[in-house]
Structures are given as C-alpha cells and as structure tokens.
Write a protein that holds these residues in place. Structure first.
Motif, mmCIF file in Angstrom:
data_model
loop_
_atom_site.group_PDB
_atom_site.id
_atom_site.type_symbol
_atom_site.label_atom_id
_atom_site.label_comp_id
_atom_site.label_asym_id
_atom_site.label_seq_id
_atom_site.Cartn_x
_atom_site.Cartn_y
_atom_site.Cartn_z
ATOM 1 N N PHE A 193 -50.080 10.585 -15.560
ATOM 2 C CA PHE A 193 -49.466 9.646 -16.281
ATOM 3 C C PHE A 193 -48.088 9.345 -15.611
ATOM 4 O O PHE A 193 -47.481 10.445 -15.208
ATOM 5 N N ASN A 226 -44.561 6.567 -14.700
ATOM 6 C CA ASN A 226 -43.731 5.379 -14.739
ATOM 7 C C ASN A 226 -43.437 4.943 -13.559
ATOM 8 O O ASN A 226 -42.545 3.895 -13.451
ATOM 9 N N ASP A 247 -45.323 3.421 -9.843
ATOM 10 C CA ASP A 247 -46.791 3.334 -9.015
ATOM 11 C C ASP A 247 -46.820 3.890 -7.768
ATOM 12 O O ASP A 247 -47.903 4.131 -7.485
ATOM 13 N N SER A 301 -47.404 7.620 -8.252
ATOM 14 C CA SER A 301 -48.934 7.738 -8.693
ATOM 15 C C SER A 301 -50.075 7.556 -7.428
ATOM 16 O O SER A 301 -50.924 8.195 -7.439
ATOM 17 N N ARG A 361 -55.505 8.102 -13.123
ATOM 18 C CA ARG A 361 -54.419 7.763 -13.659
ATOM 19 C C ARG A 361 -54.690 7.313 -15.102
ATOM 20 O O ARG A 361 -56.036 6.586 -15.262
ATOM 21 N N MET A 362 -54.101 7.497 -16.114
ATOM 22 C CA MET A 362 -54.118 7.191 -17.392
ATOM 23 C C MET A 362 -52.840 6.350 -18.189
ATOM 24 O O MET A 362 -52.049 6.177 -17.365
ATOM 25 N N PRO A 363 -53.289 5.460 -19.012
ATOM 26 C CA PRO A 363 -51.998 4.353 -19.380
ATOM 27 C C PRO A 363 -50.908 4.852 -20.208
ATOM 28 O O PRO A 363 -50.955 5.930 -20.971
ATOM 29 N N THR A 400 -48.299 2.720 -22.583
ATOM 30 C CA THR A 400 -47.850 1.710 -23.211
ATOM 31 C C THR A 400 -47.073 1.759 -24.514
ATOM 32 O O THR A 400 -47.207 2.644 -25.251
ATOM 33 N N TYR A 404 -49.002 2.859 -27.671
ATOM 34 C CA TYR A 404 -49.330 4.067 -27.735
ATOM 35 C C TYR A 404 -47.914 4.953 -28.214
ATOM 36 O O TYR A 404 -48.237 5.822 -29.065
ATOM 37 N N ILE A 463 -52.954 10.784 -24.111
ATOM 38 C CA ILE A 463 -51.976 9.793 -23.985
ATOM 39 C C ILE A 463 -50.642 9.878 -25.061
ATOM 40 O O ILE A 463 -49.295 9.736 -24.452
ATOM 41 N N GLN A 473 -46.952 10.059 -24.035
ATOM 42 C CA GLN A 473 -45.725 9.175 -24.466
ATOM 43 C C GLN A 473 -44.698 9.984 -25.166
ATOM 44 O O GLN A 473 -43.337 9.534 -24.949
#
Ligand code: BES
Ligand code: MN
Ligand code: ZN
Length: 498
Positions: free
Chosen positions: A391, A393, A395, A398, A414-416, A418, A421, A443, A447
């Motif tokens: 996870f 913030n 790119d 990552s 990679r997981m989201p 947003t 969530y 997730i 968060q």
C-alpha cells in the motif's frame, strides 16, 4: 551448537576433491573443467544421465557414488535449465537446491562454477553461494537431542571453484552481509515469546552497535513524554516494558535525508481483551516479523557498509489481557494528537505503527518511509503467502518495491487506497476507530496507517502471509522466513546508493 557452513572460493580446476558438483544444462554436456575431471571415463556422464532420465532441467540432479576411475568420492550433476534464460534468482535457487542435495555425511564439497557457456561470473558464483547460505539455516537452538544416528554438530565446508576467486570473494561479502541479516530476522521470528520479550528484543537490536549502528532504546517513561499514547496502550496489560528502538546507519552523504524503515514488533499477540481463539495462537509469537525484518535489514546495510543514511525504528510491545489492559471503548490520544476509539484490542499493530510513523516523520524528515507489519489476517485471504500486500501513496516507491521484489523473489502486490475505504474508519466518538467492518480488512488497516503519514512518501507492507509459517522453498525451510530483508536491501541499493 548449530551446524556451521564455511564458504570458500578457489581457482577453477579439475584437481582431485571429495564431493564434486558440476553444472549440466539441457545439452547434457559437461562444462570444460568437468570434462577434464571426467576424462578418465569419458562416457560416464552420458550413461548416468541416460539411466536416470536426467534432462538438465533446473531443480533436477544426478548423483554418482564412488565413480570408478575418477578422483572424487561422489559426483553430483546439478541441472541448470537453459543458461541463456538464467535470471539472478534462478542462480540463487540453484544454490539452495545444491545445498539440499549435499549428503549429510559429506563435510566437504566442491562446486565447479562453470556451464557449457563458460565460467560463471563473480556475481553469479556469489549468488550461488548466497543460495546455499539461505537454504542452510535451521533453528534448532531448543532441541536438546539430535536425530537418529546423528552425532555432534556438523562443520561443513563448501568450496566454489571459480574463474576469479578474488572477485567472487568480494561479490560474496556483500551477499553474506545480507544472508546474515536474513538469518538474524529468522532467529528473532522463531524465538519463543517467553524468551523474546520486548526488552530482550531491544537488547538483541542493541548488539548492532558492534557494526557501527547507533542504537537508542526508548522505555515507557520516554515514550510517555513523547506522547505515544496509542503504542503504550497496547503494552499496558503486559508485565514487560514496552520499548521503541531507533537504529541509525549513516553510510551516506552528510545531511542527506534518510530512508526510514519501521517495524511492528508485537512480541506476542493474544488479542488482548478481545482475545483470540486458542487454536493456532502460538503462531502469534511471530507478530514481530516486521520488527525482525527491519533489524535484519539494518544488520545487512551496516555489515556491507551501504552508502546510505538509513534509520530503523521498531515498536516492541506485548498485547495481553489483564486488569490493566486497554479495552474496547477506550479512546486513546496518539502522538499526532488524533484520537482513536478502540473497537477491538486485537487490531493493535496499527496503534503501534500510528505513533511510530508520526514520530519518524516529525523527527527524521525521511526521503521515504516503509513500514512492515504482520498486520491483518485479511491480507492472506487476498494474496495467500505468495505476495506481501503493498500500500503506498507514491507510484515511484511502489514501482521500485515491485521491481526489487521480482529481482529477489520477495514479491509484493499493490492494493488500493481511496477515500471511500478511508471513511470506513471514521468513528462515532473520536477522530477514527481502530477496526472497520468485515469487508476489505487489509485495506482499512492501511487507510488507518495513512492517517499518520501526512505528505511523507510512504509504503506499507502487510507481511502477515509471508513473514511466518512459511511454505518451504528452495531458499527457506524455516518457520520464520526473514522475509523483507533481501527486498529492502535491494530497494536501498537500487534507489539510494549509486
Ligand atoms: N497479528 C494479527 C494479524 C495476523 C493474523 C498476523 C494471522 C499473522 C497471522 C493482527 O494483530 C490482528 O489480530 N488483526 C486482526 C484485525 C481485526 C481485529 C480488525 C485480524 O486480522 O483479524
Ligand atoms: Mn492482533
Ligand atoms: Zn497483531
């Protein structure tokens, strides 16, 4: 006393030796030096591979005992697969496979590091040796008896015959530093929780000062002064003091922003008042796998004198049910000032990390920070044990982690993250709660962490599936895998040094 493995490099030759390993590909031809060794019985290999159905595939072997007419007591042909297709990890894994093949009785073996395409280069020979080192590890410190018929500990020597021994020795030195870091992380994860309490873990991390790492141990008084109300709450039901260890390696440019690595170090996770079911609870001794990886990484970086400024921060606590334990319903104030309503005392790792992430960001202004944590069972539902959850913030970070994972075999997916969530962590009574609902558990945990990183470049690796209870591979037979040390060492060498 554990078994020991000594690795040596010497010049490529067909001189007599005890147990010889040669590398054979799908062409089934002996490489030049092996052909010299086999010269007294030129068709021996051909007959042996025909009798064995050996096709030179990677992972396959032919074993010839006391081959008549040869100067060796044993000849092992190790299949290499197509050498033109070799990737770094194929060579490392081949080393692991060879390690497993070395018979127990053989205390000295010699590997001819050459294929029909020519001698391995120094890096490849060192990769082969790294594979042996990683596979060799076993945690048997608490076994007072050895297996049937075994005597004392074995001192094994494996000699690599290579084109340029000096270059191979040098290439192996850096890899040996990393292997030592992996073994340290494995030891820490495998140790039982009555031995590896937070203070004992801190003592072991402090031993890194011998390598030139500057180590500071913060106890409960100091953590309270810093305002780490989230981390301290987790440990308040334990007889053991909670500790935060800061490990600093300054190998880079003076004043260059450090890379910061942060590890969850829950030395035992009972779940606390929201106690876990009994079955499998013993596995929660491994809930410090993130902290173990960070400690192993700092060992690796210092031992190979990495040209980087790096900081490792580990939060060491024990999550216990007790009259003084924190409870569901409690509202904690974290170091950041944000308040947290406790829904479930078993969602404790994120509380530890919340204060460490904030502390790292405020204190060290990192160029980036990466945290590792055995954070959720949900990540195993999503990814099994093949990938860690990533996870982030950022790119670029990552991307670098993903390619370091492919290069070392410690892979991430990679997981989201947003705002939808994120909302799931809002609380009725405080700024946030510490556990979401049944959905997207890995997730929502991420968060929660993100609420403590601000605009710092950051990645979170959920290693619940990869750090412990590991599937046996060519490179690891240990319950605690040491996962993350090689990945992050590679991240550092690819993005910070150079
Ligand atoms: N340490 C566990 C996660 C874990 C589970 C690691 C299995 C390795 C193997 C973590 O502290 C935990 O208990 N997480 C809970 C969170 C939940 C209460 C929101 C989980 O995953 O069930
Ligand atoms: Mn837990
Ligand atoms: Zn935990």
């Amino acid at each position: 006393m554990p078994d020991t493995l000594k690795i040596a490099f010497e010049a490529l030759s067909a001189d007599p030796c005890d147990q010889a390993v040669i590398l054979v590909g799908p062409d089934l031809k002996p490489p030049a030096t092996a052909a010299d060794l086999l010269a007294p019985v030129p068709d021996l290999l051909k007959r042996a591979v025909a009798a064995d159905g050996f096709k030179g595939k990677s992972g396959s072997f032919v074993d010839l005992l006391a081959p008549q007419g040869l100067s060796v007591s044993r000849l092992i042909a190790a299949g290499t697969g197509k050498v033109e297709d070799w990737k770094e990890q194929d060579v490392v894994r081949l080393g692991g496979g060879i390690c497993a093949r070395l018979p127990d009785a053989a205390l000295s073996a010699t590997i001819l590091c050459e294929t029909t395409a020519g001698p391995l280069d120094a890096g490849q020979a060192a990769d082969l040796a790294l594979g042996l080192r990683l596979r060799f590890y076993a945690f048997d410190r608490y076994k007072t008896k050895r297996g049937n018929g075994e005597e004392g500990p074995k001192r094994r020597t494996v000699t690599f015959r290579v084109a340029d021994p000096k270059a191979a020795r040098k290439a192996f030195k850096a890899r040996e530093a990393v292997a030592d870091g992996v073994d340290l992380a494995r030891d820490l994860v495998n140790e039982p929780p009555n031995v590896l309490s937070p203070p004992e873990f801190a003592r072991r991390a402090s031993a890194l000062d011998k390598l030139g790492v500057e180590v500071a141990v913060l106890g409960e008084r100091e953590l309270k002064k810093l305002g780490m109300g989230a981390l301290l709450a987790v440990g308040q039901g334990s007889r053991k003091d909670s500790q935060v260890v800061v490990m600093r390696w300054d190998g880079g440019r003076d004043g260059a922003a450090p890379a910061v690595f942060i590890g969850k170090g829950v030395c035992f996770d009972t779940g606390g008042i929201s106690i876990k079911p009994g079955e499998g609870m013993q596995d929660m001794k491994g809930d410090m796998g993130g902290a173990a990886a960070v400690t192993g990484l700092m060992h690796a970086l210092a031992a190979r004198k990495a040209r980087v400024n790096a900081i490792g921060i580990i939060g060491l606590v024990e999550n216990m049910p007790d009259g003084n334990a924190y409870r569901p319903g409690d509202i904690l104030t974290s170091m950041s000032g944000q308040t947290i309503e406790i829904i479930n005392t078993d969602a404790e790792g994120r509380l530890v990390l919340a204060d460490l992430l904030w502390y790292a960001r405020e204190t060290f202004k990192p160029r980036f920070m990466v945290n590792l944590a055995t954070l959720t069972g949900a990540i195993m539902v999503a990814l099994g044990q093949e990938h860690a959850g990533l996870f982030s913030n950022d790119d670029d970070l990552s991307g670098s982690l993903t390619s370091a994972g492919l290069a070392t075999g410690e892979r991430v997916w990679r997981m989201p993250l947003t705002s939808e969530y994120d909302k799931l962590m809002d609380s009725q009574f405080a700024d946030m709660k510490n556990a979401g609902g049944r959905h997207a558990g890995a997730i929502t945990a991420a968060q929660f962490l993100q609420r403590f990183v601000g605009d710092t470049t950051w990645a979170h690796l959920d290693i619940a599936g990869t750090a412990m209870n590991s599937p046996k591979t060519d490179l690891n037979r240990s319950w605690g895998s040491g996962w993350g040390v090689r990945l992050l060492d590679r991240l550092v060498s690819e993005t910070c040094e150079g």
